[in-house]
Design an enzyme around this catalytic site. Structure first.
Site, short mmCIF file in Angstrom:
data_model
loop_
_atom_site.label_atom_id
_atom_site.label_comp_id
_atom_site.label_asym_id
_atom_site.label_seq_id
_atom_site.Cartn_x
_atom_site.Cartn_y
_atom_site.Cartn_z
N HIS A 90 46.60 1.31 -19.47
CA HIS A 90 45.57 1.31 -20.53
C HIS A 90 45.61 0.03 -21.36
O HIS A 90 44.68 -0.23 -22.11
CB HIS A 90 45.68 2.56 -21.40
CG HIS A 90 46.76 2.56 -22.44
ND1 HIS A 90 47.96 3.20 -22.26
CD2 HIS A 90 46.81 2.02 -23.68
CE1 HIS A 90 48.70 3.05 -23.34
NE2 HIS A 90 48.01 2.34 -24.22
N ASP A 138 50.08 5.91 -15.79
CA ASP A 138 49.69 4.85 -16.72
C ASP A 138 50.60 3.64 -16.55
O ASP A 138 51.46 3.36 -17.38
CB ASP A 138 49.74 5.39 -18.16
CG ASP A 138 49.19 4.41 -19.17
OD1 ASP A 138 48.54 3.43 -18.78
OD2 ASP A 138 49.39 4.64 -20.39
N GLN A 222 51.46 3.24 -32.20
CA GLN A 222 50.47 2.23 -31.90
C GLN A 222 51.08 0.84 -31.97
O GLN A 222 51.76 0.50 -32.92
CB GLN A 222 49.29 2.32 -32.86
CG GLN A 222 48.38 3.50 -32.57
CD GLN A 222 47.14 3.48 -33.43
OE1 GLN A 222 47.17 3.05 -34.57
NE2 GLN A 222 46.05 3.96 -32.89
N GLY A 223 50.79 0.05 -30.95
CA GLY A 223 51.36 -1.29 -30.87
C GLY A 223 52.51 -1.39 -29.90
O GLY A 223 52.89 -2.49 -29.50
N ASP A 224 53.08 -0.25 -29.50
CA ASP A 224 54.22 -0.26 -28.59
C ASP A 224 53.82 -0.03 -27.14
O ASP A 224 54.67 -0.08 -26.24
CB ASP A 224 55.23 0.82 -29.01
CG ASP A 224 55.79 0.58 -30.39
OD1 ASP A 224 56.10 -0.59 -30.70
OD2 ASP A 224 55.91 1.53 -31.18
N SER A 225 52.53 0.24 -26.89
CA SER A 225 52.05 0.53 -25.54
C SER A 225 52.55 -0.47 -24.52
O SER A 225 52.58 -1.68 -24.77
CB SER A 225 50.53 0.51 -25.51
OG SER A 225 49.98 1.69 -26.00
#
Length: 279
Positions: A90, A138, A222-225
């Site tokens: 993603h 993913d 959020q931001g660690d994906s």
């Protein structure tokens, strides 16, 4: 409560506009700002700054073009060979050209003079991404234009062998986007408990969960994906998962969900073979 992709929406924009006004229009076009829908602090929750050399394989994925690494980084990744980075599908879905992407390596500090920017020459998104459920499988691979002088992380540990795992990244702290990556230890959550937390949304074959189910307080966000979740510190850490999704951040009853690398081994090896890369 809306599903939250654990993805950064542009550090530079966030620093100027604030979380409610973020609208990343680059490679992470599928991401959404959930600040109005969820009460959470977007960060590696409950963590602490990483030391140099603690996670040499941890890299930032960013947009090509002008701006500092801190301004352009929007996802994480893990170096699995000197020319290949493993990240989340993603993070790169919607990308039309590999030239849109760059990788930042060499330091946990995005403002360090040691940061090396490397172009991406090709990428591969899992063919079965979002199958059989949303966010299943993913994972994506990035082929770098040249080798990076970074120690790769080994793959293929069964996560249930460990009571706790470690994750790291540059997620938003709720007040600012940290320049130095943070890390945190998160308890492993069984498949049964993971499926109970997210009924009908978990593919146990390609996903794993981690977090403190009873109390919350530790999580990726959020931001660690695309970044790593690893075996505990020791002689050799092994990559067991990829930061993927979750509801809220560090909330009791809502663990973080990660792509389970052990399920992708053969497919990853096939792509590396096609690219002529030694595993």
């Amino acid at each position: 409560m809306k599903r939250k992709h654990l993805i950064r929406l542009g550090a530079g924009a966030g620093a100027v506009l604030g979380a409610a006004a973020l609208a990343w229009a680059g490679t992470a076009a599928n991401a959404q700002d959930n600040s109005a829908d969820n009460d959470f602090g977007a960060q590696v929750i409950g963590g602490q700054p990483a030391e140099e050399g603690q996670y040499p394989w941890l890299v930032g994925l960013g947009s090509a073009g002008e701006g500092t690494p801190w301004e352009r980084q929007f996802c994480g990744g893990s170096v699995i060979s000197e020319t290949v980075v493993l990240t989340a599908a993603h993070c790169v879905e919607g990308t039309e050209d590999a030239a849109e992407l760059v990788v930042f390596s060499g330091s946990v500090d995005l403002e360090s003079d040691a940061i090396v920017e490397t172009a991406v020459s090709d990428f591969h998104i899992a063919a079965d991404y979002n199958d059989p459920v949303a966010m299943a499988n993913d994972w994506a691979l990035l082929l770098l234009s040249e080798p990076v002088d970074v120690e790769p992380i080994a793959l293929s540990a069964e996560p249930e062998e460990f009571d706790a795992l470690e994750t790291a990244g540059w997620g938003n702290t709720g007040e600012e986007y940290p320049v130095v990556a943070e890390w945190v230890e998160v308890p492993f959550v069984s498949d049964a408990d993971c499926e109970a937390a997210y009924p009908g949304e978990v593919d146990a074959a390609s996903m794993l969960c981690a977090g403190d189910l009873a109390n919350g307080g530790v999580d990726s966000c959020q931001g660690d994906s695309g970044g790593p979740i690893m075996t505990p510190a020791g002689d050799e850490q092994i990559l067991v998962g990829i930061v993927s999704w979750g509801y809220g951040c560090a909330e009791a009853g809502n663990p973080g969900v990660y792509g389970e690398v052990a399920d992708f081994d053969e497919d990853i090896a096939a792509v590396l073979d096609e690219w002529g890369v030694l595993a």
